[in-house]
Design a protein around this motif. Structure first.
Motif, PDB file in Angstrom:
ATOM      1  N   ILE A  48      -9.496 -29.371  91.949  1.00 21.38           N
ATOM      2  CA  ILE A  48      -8.299 -29.347  91.103  1.00 21.38           C
ATOM      3  C   ILE A  48      -7.096 -28.833  91.899  1.00 21.38           C
ATOM      4  CG2 ILE A  48      -8.802 -27.035  90.200  1.00 21.38           C
ATOM      5  CD1 ILE A  48      -7.322 -29.816  88.056  1.00 21.38           C
ATOM      6  N   LEU A 102      -2.788 -35.007  87.343  1.00 18.99           N
ATOM      7  CA  LEU A 102      -2.853 -34.315  86.059  1.00 18.99           C
ATOM      8  C   LEU A 102      -1.879 -34.900  85.041  1.00 18.99           C
ATOM      9  CD1 LEU A 102      -3.337 -30.571  87.058  1.00 18.99           C
ATOM     10  CD2 LEU A 102      -5.020 -32.150  86.104  1.00 18.99           C
ATOM     11  N   LYS A 103      -2.388 -35.140  83.851  1.00 21.06           N
ATOM     12  CA  LYS A 103      -1.655 -35.662  82.685  1.00 21.06           C
ATOM     13  C   LYS A 103      -1.259 -37.127  82.804  1.00 21.06           C
ATOM     14  CE  LYS A 103      -0.028 -31.135  81.334  1.00 21.06           C
ATOM     15  NZ  LYS A 103       1.099 -30.263  81.083  1.00 21.06           N
ATOM     16  N   PHE A 159      -7.320 -34.786  83.017  1.00 22.22           N
ATOM     17  CA  PHE A 159      -7.389 -33.330  82.996  1.00 22.22           C
ATOM     18  C   PHE A 159      -8.607 -32.905  83.802  1.00 22.22           C
ATOM     19  CE2 PHE A 159      -5.011 -34.114  79.022  1.00 22.22           C
ATOM     20  CZ  PHE A 159      -3.928 -33.275  79.235  1.00 22.22           C
ATOM     21  N   GLN A 203      -8.607 -34.511  75.335  1.00 22.20           N
ATOM     22  CA  GLN A 203      -8.332 -34.951  76.704  1.00 22.20           C
ATOM     23  C   GLN A 203      -8.342 -36.472  76.851  1.00 22.20           C
ATOM     24  OE1 GLN A 203     -11.669 -32.736  78.319  1.00 22.20           O
ATOM     25  NE2 GLN A 203     -10.247 -31.435  79.464  1.00 22.20           N
ATOM     26  N   ARG A 255      -3.575 -32.582  91.686  1.00 19.30           N
ATOM     27  CA  ARG A 255      -2.327 -32.062  91.091  1.00 19.30           C
ATOM     28  C   ARG A 255      -1.396 -33.203  90.686  1.00 19.30           C
ATOM     29  NH1 ARG A 255      -3.171 -27.152  89.185  1.00 19.30           N
ATOM     30  NH2 ARG A 255      -4.026 -25.777  90.747  1.00 19.30           N
TER      31      ARG A 255
END
Length: 165
Positions: A128, A137-138, A94, A89, A134
């Motif tokens: 989350i 994320l990433k 994440f 991660q 949202r």
């Protein structure tokens, strides 16, 4: 005693700390709080007329709240999936990440992305399932991203990402 409200939740993810906290809450309610309140209800009921007995009515209501929360926890805890830190991660956002972000006005926010069962009583945790999480994320440090808000789209910039190891 304030009992947390149960909301319909989407995600079954939880951090190890959050899982242990829910188990501890269940054990406290079931093994300590409930027997204590049950004794008070029994004592108040023995005094006679329950319709005008404030101790009885208040503690009976508290007992129902405790039972409701225990039922919820017993149903919810087995469905949860614990997500532990993984070195893979590092460098990206994440689940479980501590993230520092900044907007165009220079306003900074620092929070941890966790499961919906963990956000209560914490101003530095977000679910989350939230639009902010949202959108994050990433993402990596120095990435820009956009979040839709009721006031329109807002631009943010990722300053830092860390994980509890």
């Amino acid at each position: 005693m304030k009992i947390k409200q149960e909301l319909s939740v989407k995600t079954n993810l939880i951090t190890r700390e959050g899982y242990l906290q829910l188990q501890q809450e269940h054990d406290h309610l079931w093994n300590e709080k409930r027997p204590e309140v049950t004794k008070i209800v029994s004592w108040a009921a023995s005094l006679g007329d329950r319709s005008e007995n404030a101790d009885y009515q208040y503690n009976k209501r508290l007992l129902r709240q405790i039972d409701r929360r225990v039922r919820y926890l017993r149903k919810r805890i087995p469905d949860l999936k614990i997500v532990d830190y993984s070195p893979v991660q590092d460098g990206k956002v994440f689940f479980g990440a501590w993230v520092e972000i900044e907007n165009e006005a220079g306003e900074c926010k620092n929070f941890r992305i966790v499961g919906p069962d963990e956000i209560y009583d914490r101003n530095d945790y977000i679910s989350i399932d939230s639009p902010m999480a949202r959108a994050l994320l990433k993402k990596q440090v120095d990435d820009d991203f956009e979040v839709m808000t009721p006031q329109g789209a807002k631009q943010w910039y990722v300053n830092n990402i860390t994980y509890q190891k």
